[in-house]
Design a protein around this motif. Structure first.
Motif, PDB file in Angstrom:
ATOM      1  N   HIS A  38      -0.794  14.224 -12.909  1.00  0.00           N
ATOM      2  CA  HIS A  38       0.177  13.166 -12.646  1.00  0.00           C
ATOM      3  C   HIS A  38      -0.567  11.986 -12.014  1.00  0.00           C
ATOM      4  O   HIS A  38      -1.576  12.171 -11.336  1.00  0.00           O
ATOM      5  CB  HIS A  38       1.287  13.613 -11.689  1.00  0.00           C
ATOM      6  CG  HIS A  38       2.148  14.714 -12.227  1.00  0.00           C
ATOM      7  ND1 HIS A  38       1.706  15.997 -12.419  1.00  0.00           N
ATOM      8  CD2 HIS A  38       3.473  14.701 -12.614  1.00  0.00           C
ATOM      9  CE1 HIS A  38       2.698  16.743 -12.890  1.00  0.00           C
ATOM     10  NE2 HIS A  38       3.772  15.979 -13.016  1.00  0.00           N
ATOM     11  N   ILE A  39      -0.037  10.780 -12.217  1.00  0.00           N
ATOM     12  CA  ILE A  39      -0.568   9.576 -11.597  1.00  0.00           C
ATOM     13  C   ILE A  39       0.501   9.003 -10.672  1.00  0.00           C
ATOM     14  O   ILE A  39       1.671   8.906 -11.053  1.00  0.00           O
ATOM     15  CB  ILE A  39      -0.973   8.517 -12.636  1.00  0.00           C
ATOM     16  CG1 ILE A  39      -2.012   9.077 -13.592  1.00  0.00           C
ATOM     17  CG2 ILE A  39      -1.490   7.257 -11.948  1.00  0.00           C
ATOM     18  CD1 ILE A  39      -3.345   9.391 -12.960  1.00  0.00           C
ATOM     19  N   ALA A  40       0.093   8.624  -9.460  1.00  0.00           N
ATOM     20  CA  ALA A  40       1.039   8.087  -8.476  1.00  0.00           C
ATOM     21  C   ALA A  40       0.641   6.677  -8.078  1.00  0.00           C
ATOM     22  O   ALA A  40      -0.544   6.331  -8.031  1.00  0.00           O
ATOM     23  CB  ALA A  40       1.089   8.982  -7.237  1.00  0.00           C
ATOM     24  N   PRO A  46       1.857  -4.718  -6.585  1.00  0.00           N
ATOM     25  CA  PRO A  46       0.875  -5.047  -7.636  1.00  0.00           C
ATOM     26  C   PRO A  46      -0.174  -3.966  -7.837  1.00  0.00           C
ATOM     27  O   PRO A  46      -0.653  -3.762  -8.952  1.00  0.00           O
ATOM     28  CB  PRO A  46       0.253  -6.346  -7.120  1.00  0.00           C
ATOM     29  CG  PRO A  46       1.323  -6.962  -6.267  1.00  0.00           C
ATOM     30  CD  PRO A  46       2.038  -5.814  -5.616  1.00  0.00           C
ATOM     31  N   THR A  47      -0.525  -3.247  -6.754  1.00  0.00           N
ATOM     32  CA  THR A  47      -1.543  -2.199  -6.890  1.00  0.00           C
ATOM     33  C   THR A  47      -1.071  -1.053  -7.774  1.00  0.00           C
ATOM     34  O   THR A  47      -1.899  -0.281  -8.280  1.00  0.00           O
ATOM     35  CB  THR A  47      -1.901  -1.636  -5.503  1.00  0.00           C
ATOM     36  OG1 THR A  47      -0.703  -1.188  -4.849  1.00  0.00           O
ATOM     37  CG2 THR A  47      -2.577  -2.680  -4.638  1.00  0.00           C
ATOM     38  N   ALA A  48       0.249  -0.926  -7.958  1.00  0.00           N
ATOM     39  CA  ALA A  48       0.778   0.154  -8.788  1.00  0.00           C
ATOM     40  C   ALA A  48       0.652  -0.141 -10.281  1.00  0.00           C
ATOM     41  O   ALA A  48       0.772   0.770 -11.107  1.00  0.00           O
ATOM     42  CB  ALA A  48       2.242   0.425  -8.435  1.00  0.00           C
ATOM     43  N   LYS A  49       0.407  -1.397 -10.655  1.00  0.00           N
ATOM     44  CA  LYS A  49       0.306  -1.733 -12.082  1.00  0.00           C
ATOM     45  C   LYS A  49      -0.867  -1.012 -12.739  1.00  0.00           C
ATOM     46  O   LYS A  49      -0.762  -0.505 -13.863  1.00  0.00           O
ATOM     47  CB  LYS A  49       0.156  -3.249 -12.247  1.00  0.00           C
ATOM     48  CG  LYS A  49       1.403  -4.033 -11.854  1.00  0.00           C
ATOM     49  CD  LYS A  49       1.191  -5.537 -12.050  1.00  0.00           C
ATOM     50  CE  LYS A  49       2.438  -6.323 -11.654  1.00  0.00           C
ATOM     51  NZ  LYS A  49       2.238  -7.792 -11.830  1.00  0.00           N
ATOM     52  N   LYS A  50      -1.984  -0.966 -12.040  1.00  0.00           N
ATOM     53  CA  LYS A  50      -3.153  -0.270 -12.576  1.00  0.00           C
ATOM     54  C   LYS A  50      -2.842   1.208 -12.783  1.00  0.00           C
ATOM     55  O   LYS A  50      -3.201   1.791 -13.825  1.00  0.00           O
ATOM     56  CB  LYS A  50      -4.337  -0.443 -11.628  1.00  0.00           C
ATOM     57  CG  LYS A  50      -5.585   0.321 -12.032  1.00  0.00           C
ATOM     58  CD  LYS A  50      -6.692   0.110 -11.005  1.00  0.00           C
ATOM     59  CE  LYS A  50      -7.909   0.969 -11.325  1.00  0.00           C
ATOM     60  NZ  LYS A  50      -8.986   0.801 -10.308  1.00  0.00           N
ATOM     61  N   ALA A  51      -2.180   1.811 -11.800  1.00  0.00           N
ATOM     62  CA  ALA A  51      -1.839   3.227 -11.916  1.00  0.00           C
ATOM     63  C   ALA A  51      -0.905   3.471 -13.096  1.00  0.00           C
ATOM     64  O   ALA A  51      -1.058   4.458 -13.836  1.00  0.00           O
ATOM     65  CB  ALA A  51      -1.200   3.718 -10.617  1.00  0.00           C
TER      66      ALA A  51
END
Length: 697
Positions: A38-40, A46-51
């Motif tokens: 899983h990816i969190a 904005p840092t979640a866009k890469k994930a």
């Protein structure tokens, strides 16, 4: 087993992340490891866009993480550890553009009646302790004129909850205009973030609120204090709207926060996925009981909402009690390392020698209180504080102190701070005496006290937690013979002077016990500091006991005796926790409340004690003390006052204030660790040699 990968450095700083995720967590910079399932990412930052991109490219499920609705005492940006977190597999609760796990939970609402009842109780606890997401702000009444008033809540510019909650800058303008138009006879108050006034952040409503003549509230103050002063609340997506629902206020929503669309609020927008009526208890069940995950950040263990409420409530209570300005007198360099933590890390703390001149030099200091170690407090210093009008708070070790002795410089987990006197000195009133005499012990408090007492007994915890468990076998008493434990005390200790009106030595106590109980089997346990050679109180008259025990843990010993006979030892209180009969020959803090047999209440027994005692200075009349303690208590009422309300507990690793339940778990964890070795153990032995040679008293 699931393995959660994440690439946000901020997530690395979350304490006990694996425990909250219920799975191993792996940080990666560019590519997740092969074992990642899983990816969190953190919410919609904005840092979640890469994930999200990596999860989509590798066809892995994506998980959104966010702070829970009851997060901490201090702000997260200041480094306060999170007490709760949400883990969402379909969206995130403040994103109204798509479904979230929370929205599904509310819509399905398959809650049992027991869950609904639990929700009611938890909502009541939040109202009682006045808790919200963050709890650092002062909670004091607003000094506003008594009139009808509505509250309009601003938010910070660019807040993701606004953008993804179906709102914009125009939503805030419409909200303020509606509040003014719909309440022409009411004062409109606009709550803005303090950083907006300071120019550090931008909001939506400050300029417009001033232009419209609204009252602007920018103080850092508890949401509950604000809600007390208003009749209705207008929000866009702020969580303060849900706090307002808990407070029983009418709430108008101009965006789509998680609590709108269920018939609880006056909604200016519509969400097609919602629109079914739900009770406040059902929404609370979904958000606080099922959706949020709770952890004790100091023990690293998962817990329930009720545990988090109790911990945050105690942190908030102690913060309000301790205040901001202190003068510490006479503290050694070692104690200066931990005393600031027990004072709530005040904004102003100055250490000085324990001399009256140090007090006089600071006379007139606004709202400054004096803290001093109780057992070394000179009468001249007490008079100086009184003359200077500076409140004196006496400090002493708590009842669940540590794993190891204070004489070995082991840092304490608990201290007591008393503004009236100190618990072991019966000659004057103390805060503990007032707590036991005046507190109305409610059901929730007594339930906590009962659970705490049972955990202490089952874990065999005591004040110092020294001695060897498992070593003690048969004591040697004859079948059917009463076994009496006599715990020794340090004879020069201030607790003897202030807590034992007649008898002053361990030998006098043993002679009295033998005289009153000639057929009993007497077990004598000297005080650990006396055994260690650090303090005075040794008894050479070996005929006064049937067996002496020095190396057994006190909790285990208490399990094998019938009664405890004591001057004023804490061991008597520990015996009461275990259901043992306790006979007092002095006036310990637990005497006079109906839970022990107090010989000073019996004129005949008192005369016998007088015949054993040597006439000396320091004896005093017990009658005024017993008159102050006329209330009859049950054991859990005593426990609630002594262990839950009176002490201050502190996590030794973070220096943050905690509650009694957390301190108990920390003691258990400390005891389970291996004993120190290497330089620490060598240094401790060297200090003992120095202490026993030069500091013995």
């Amino acid at each position: 087993m699931p393995v959660v990968g994440y690439c946000s450095p901020g997530i690395c700083r979350i304490r006990h992340l694996d425990t909250l995720l219920e799975a191993p967590a792996r940080f990666f910079f560019q590519r997740p490891g092969r074992d990642v399932t899983h990816i969190a990412g953190w919410g919609l930052k904005p840092t979640a866009k890469k994930a999200r991109r990596i999860a989509a490219a590798r066809d892995l499920p994506y998980i959104s993480l966010e702070d829970g609705f009851l997060r901490s005492l201090e702000l997260g940006v200041s480094g306060a550890p999170a007490h709760s977190m949400v883990v969402d597999h379909s969206g995130i609760y403040y994103d109204a553009t798509r479904p979230s796990d929370l929205e599904t939970l509310v819509r399905d609402a398959d809650f049992s009646e027991s869950e609904i009842e639990r929700a009611r109780e938890c909502m009541s606890l939040l109202r009682r302790y006045r808790l919200s997401k963050y709890n650092r702000a002062p909670d004091m009444p607003l000094q506003w004129p008594d009139r009808q008033r509505v509250l309009v809540v601003d938010q910070t510019l660019g807040d993701a909850a606004v953008t993804f909650g179906g709102a914009s800058a125009d939503s805030f303008r419409q909200m303020l205009e509606a509040a003014i138009a719909e309440h022409p006879e009411s004062e409109v108050c606009v709550k803005v973030h303090p950083d907006v006034i300071a120019g550090k952040k931008r909001g939506y409503l400050l300029a417009l609120a001033r232009e419209c003549g609204c009252r602007v509230l920018a103080e850092d103050i508890s949401p509950w204090a604000v809600l007390d002063a208003v009749d209705e609340v207008y929000v866009v997506t702020s969580q303060m709207g849900f706090d307002a629902l808990l407070a029983g206020k009418k709430v108008h929503c101009f965006g789509l926060p998680f609590y709108t669309g269920w018939g609880l609020t006056e909604d200016r927008q519509h969400c097609e996925r919602r629109g079914v009526p739900r009770s406040l208890e059902q929404v609370f069940c979904a958000a606080y009981l099922r959706y949020s995950r709770y952890i004790n950040p100091y023990t690293g263990e998962r817990c329930e909402l009720e545990d988090t409420i109790a911990l945050l409530a105690e942190q908030k209570r102690q913060r309000a009690r301790l205040g901001d300005c202190w003068l510490g007198l006479g503290f050694s360099p070692w104690k200066r390392r931990f005393v600031p933590d027990f004072l709530g890390r005040p904004s102003t703390l100055e250490f000085a020698p324990a001399r009256p001149a140090a007090v006089r030099a600071r006379q007139g200091a606004s709202q400054t209180r004096v803290a001093a170690w109780a057992s070394g407090l000179a009468p001249s210093l007490v008079r100086a504080c009184k003359d200077a009008g500076m409140p004196l708070w006496r400090m002493e070790d708590g009842f669940l102190r540590s794993v190891g002795l204070g004489a070995d410089l082991v840092r304490p987990l608990s201290l007591v701070l008393d503004a009236r006197g100190i618990y072991y000195d019966a000659r004057a009133a103390s805060d503990l005496e007032a707590i036991l005499a005046e507190t109305e012990f409610d059901r929730a408090l007594l339930a906590r006290a009962c659970a705490l007492r049972e955990s202490l007994v089952s874990a065999r915890l005591s004040k110092y937690n020294v001695g060897q468990a498992g070593k003690l076998t048969d004591l040697g008493a004859a079948p059917g013979q009463r076994v009496l434990l006599v715990p020794g005390q340090v004879e020069t200790d201030a607790s003897i002077a202030g807590g034992s009106p007649l008898l002053k030595t361990n030998e006098e106590l043993l002679r009295a016990v033998r005289a009153l109980n000639p057929d009993a089997f007497i077990v004598y346990k000297p005080h650990p500091d006396v055994v260690a050679g650090a303090r005075r109180g040794a008894v050479t008259a070996t005929e006064l006991w049937d067996r002496q025990i020095t190396d057994a843990a006190m909790p285990q010993l208490l399990e094998q005796v019938d009664e405890v006979h004591t001057l004023c030892s804490l061991s008597g209180f520990e015996a009461l926790l275990r259901g043992r009969k306790v006979v007092t020959y002095g006036l310990p803090f637990y005497a006079g409340w109906g839970v022990s047999e107090d010989l000073l209440l019996d004129p005949v027994a008192r005369d016998k004690l007088q015949s054993v005692a040597d006439a000396r200075a320091g004896q005093f009349d017990p009658a005024p003390v017993l008159a102050r303690r006329g209330r009859t208590l049950e054991i859990d009422q005593l426990v609630a006052g002594v262990l839950l309300l009176y002490p201050v507990y502190c996590d030794p690793h973070t220096g943050e204030l905690v509650n009694a339940e957390t301190a108990v778990r920390l003691l258990q964890q400390q005891r389970e660790r291996p004993a120190p070795s290497g330089p620490l153990a060598i240094g401790r032995r060297l200090f003992r040699l120095y202490r026993n040679a030069f500091l013995r008293r």
